[in-house]
Design a protein around this motif. Sequence first.
Motif, PDB file in Angstrom:
ATOM      1  N   VAL A  87      55.189  17.468  18.928  1.00 41.21           N
ATOM      2  CA  VAL A  87      56.484  18.017  18.256  1.00 41.21           C
ATOM      3  C   VAL A  87      56.798  19.209  18.916  1.00 41.21           C
ATOM      4  O   VAL A  87      56.211  20.106  19.556  1.00 41.21           O
ATOM      5  N   SER A  93      54.793  22.836  12.652  1.00 40.05           N
ATOM      6  CA  SER A  93      54.550  23.644  11.472  1.00 40.05           C
ATOM      7  C   SER A  93      55.696  23.358  10.325  1.00 40.05           C
ATOM      8  O   SER A  93      55.791  24.121   9.352  1.00 40.05           O
ATOM      9  N   GLY A  95      56.347  20.054   9.178  1.00 36.45           N
ATOM     10  CA  GLY A  95      56.097  18.877   8.648  1.00 36.45           C
ATOM     11  C   GLY A  95      56.287  17.747   9.472  1.00 36.45           C
ATOM     12  O   GLY A  95      56.296  16.543   9.075  1.00 36.45           O
ATOM     13  N   GLY A  97      55.041  16.473  12.483  1.00 41.26           N
ATOM     14  CA  GLY A  97      54.133  15.889  12.835  1.00 41.26           C
ATOM     15  C   GLY A  97      53.481  15.029  11.794  1.00 41.26           C
ATOM     16  O   GLY A  97      53.088  13.961  11.960  1.00 41.26           O
ATOM     17  N   ARG A  98      53.379  15.413  10.464  1.00 36.98           N
ATOM     18  CA  ARG A  98      52.565  14.799   9.483  1.00 36.98           C
ATOM     19  C   ARG A  98      53.506  13.571   9.276  1.00 36.98           C
ATOM     20  O   ARG A  98      52.967  12.436   9.167  1.00 36.98           O
TER      21      ARG A  98
HETATM   22  C1  LIG Z   1      49.790  19.002  16.311  1.00 34.27           C
HETATM   23  C2  LIG Z   1      50.895  18.916  16.109  1.00 34.27           C
HETATM   24  C3  LIG Z   1      51.278  17.338  16.409  1.00 34.27           C
HETATM   25  C4  LIG Z   1      51.219  18.898  14.562  1.00 34.27           C
HETATM   26  O1  LIG Z   1      52.546  18.537  14.392  1.00 34.27           O
HETATM   27  P1  LIG Z   1      53.593  19.812  13.369  1.00 34.27           P
HETATM   28  O2  LIG Z   1      54.718  19.273  13.057  1.00 34.27           O
HETATM   29  O3  LIG Z   1      53.287  21.243  14.132  1.00 34.27           O
HETATM   30  O4  LIG Z   1      52.537  19.812  12.109  1.00 34.27           O
HETATM   31  P2  LIG Z   1      53.078  19.650  10.520  1.00 34.27           P
HETATM   32  O5  LIG Z   1      53.965  20.895  10.118  1.00 34.27           O
HETATM   33  O6  LIG Z   1      53.554  18.292  10.363  1.00 34.27           O
HETATM   34  O7  LIG Z   1      51.524  19.986  10.052  1.00 34.27           O
HETATM   35  C5  LIG Z   1      50.738  18.943   9.950  1.00 34.27           C
HETATM   36  C6  LIG Z   1      49.150  19.755  10.071  1.00 34.27           C
HETATM   37  O8  LIG Z   1      49.285  19.892  11.921  1.00 34.27           O
HETATM   38  C7  LIG Z   1      48.652  21.297  12.118  1.00 34.27           C
HETATM   39  N1  LIG Z   1      49.536  22.253  12.741  1.00 34.27           N
HETATM   40  C8  LIG Z   1      50.526  22.787  12.483  1.00 34.27           C
HETATM   41  N2  LIG Z   1      51.122  23.369  13.449  1.00 34.27           N
HETATM   42  C9  LIG Z   1      50.338  23.114  14.474  1.00 34.27           C
HETATM   43  C10 LIG Z   1      50.198  23.555  15.843  1.00 34.27           C
HETATM   44  N3  LIG Z   1      51.197  24.569  16.413  1.00 34.27           N
HETATM   45  N4  LIG Z   1      49.213  23.382  16.781  1.00 34.27           N
HETATM   46  C11 LIG Z   1      48.067  22.578  16.046  1.00 34.27           C
HETATM   47  N5  LIG Z   1      48.269  22.039  14.697  1.00 34.27           N
HETATM   48  C12 LIG Z   1      49.141  22.474  13.958  1.00 34.27           C
HETATM   49  C13 LIG Z   1      48.102  21.590  10.722  1.00 34.27           C
HETATM   50  O9  LIG Z   1      46.873  21.689  10.644  1.00 34.27           O
HETATM   51  C14 LIG Z   1      48.928  21.068   9.608  1.00 34.27           C
HETATM   52  O10 LIG Z   1      48.351  20.794   8.718  1.00 34.27           O
HETATM   53  P3  LIG Z   1      48.667  21.299   6.964  1.00 34.27           P
HETATM   54  O11 LIG Z   1      49.756  20.744   6.646  1.00 34.27           O
HETATM   55  O12 LIG Z   1      47.439  20.727   6.299  1.00 34.27           O
HETATM   56  O13 LIG Z   1      48.659  22.633   7.196  1.00 34.27           O
HETATM   57  C15 LIG Z   1      51.973  19.902  16.778  1.00 34.27           C
HETATM   58  O14 LIG Z   1      51.828  20.999  16.402  1.00 34.27           O
HETATM   59  C16 LIG Z   1      51.979  19.632  18.338  1.00 34.27           C
HETATM   60  O15 LIG Z   1      52.672  18.968  18.885  1.00 34.27           O
HETATM   61  N6  LIG Z   1      51.164  20.890  18.998  1.00 34.27           N
HETATM   62  C17 LIG Z   1      51.112  20.886  20.309  1.00 34.27           C
HETATM   63  C18 LIG Z   1      50.555  19.519  20.952  1.00 34.27           C
HETATM   64  C19 LIG Z   1      49.270  19.118  20.562  1.00 34.27           C
HETATM   65  O16 LIG Z   1      48.371  20.089  20.079  1.00 34.27           O
HETATM   66  N7  LIG Z   1      49.142  17.815  20.442  1.00 34.27           N
HETATM   67  C20 LIG Z   1      47.928  17.214  19.965  1.00 34.27           C
HETATM   68  C21 LIG Z   1      46.939  17.205  20.956  1.00 34.27           C
HETATM   69  S1  LIG Z   1      45.457  16.493  20.537  1.00 34.27           S
END
Ligand SMILES: CC(C)(COP(=O)(O)OP(=O)(O)OC[C@H]1O[C@@H](n2cnc3c(N)ncnc32)[C@H](O)[C@@H]1OP(=O)(O)O)[C@@H](O)C(=O)NCCC(=O)NCCS
Length: 171
Positions: A87, A93, A95, A97-98
């Motif tokens: 993302v 953060s 929503g 990713g979820r």
């Molecule tokens: C991990 C990732 C895909 C989550 O997507 P997001 O849109 O940020 O997440 P959401 O807002 O939908 O939240 C879902 C969960 O992701 C987690 N999350 C949120 N921001 C995050 C961040 N910056 N890094 C890691 N995890 C994160 C939280 O635990 C959250 O759980 P919660 O809803 O219980 O708080 C996204 O943060 C990302 O792309 N991070 C960088 C790349 C990465 O780490 N990829 C995964 C490698 S294993």
Amino acid sequence: MIRRSKLEDADAIYGLYAETAAVPGGLARCREEITPTYIHTFLRRCIADGLSLVAVDDDGRVVGEVHASRCGLRVFGHVLTDLTISVHPVCQSHGWGRQLFEQFIRVVTEEMPEINRIELSARESNTRAIRFYESLGFVVEGRMRGRIYGVSGLYEDDIQMGWLRAPGSGS
Ligand SMILES: CC(C)(COP(=O)(O)OP(=O)(O)OC[C@H]1O[C@@H](n2cnc3c(N)ncnc32)[C@H](O)[C@@H]1OP(=O)(O)O)[C@@H](O)C(=O)NCCC(=O)NCCS
């Protein structure tokens, strides 16, 4: 909006992965390892023999992508492996990713009856991502010790996680 990826999304997905990889500690690939060839290769493979979804915002911008594919061996024909999700840093953060991941599991459950298992891995320090995957039904199955050279200059463990289709669901 979440929809299946198309080959024409390649440039937008390249931009997305380049920005995400520029922030250390998330994706395994660093910025220099995100190339148009990498994007085209996984996109073609996942469209043909796996699944790739994009998240698109109200202005039509691709703000997230998730993909996984089969590896080609018949014995693993029920497995989507190497799942990767990204993302855009500015959109994290909120929503996306979820939404992306829940839709991914929904499509697998309802439209891909041949798939029973999804695999991914995460560096041990990415605890938020690991908790996120657990909340979606993934289970920690293993730990490859010292496999990842981390941002801190130390080696960290690579955590192996798996999701199994619930018996009787969707197929
Ligand atoms: C991990 C990732 C895909 C989550 O997507 P997001 O849109 O940020 O997440 P959401 O807002 O939908 O939240 C879902 C969960 O992701 C987690 N999350 C949120 N921001 C995050 C961040 N910056 N890094 C890691 N995890 C994160 C939280 O635990 C959250 O759980 P919660 O809803 O219980 O708080 C996204 O943060 C990302 O792309 N991070 C960088 C790349 C990465 O780490 N990829 C995964 C490698 S294993």
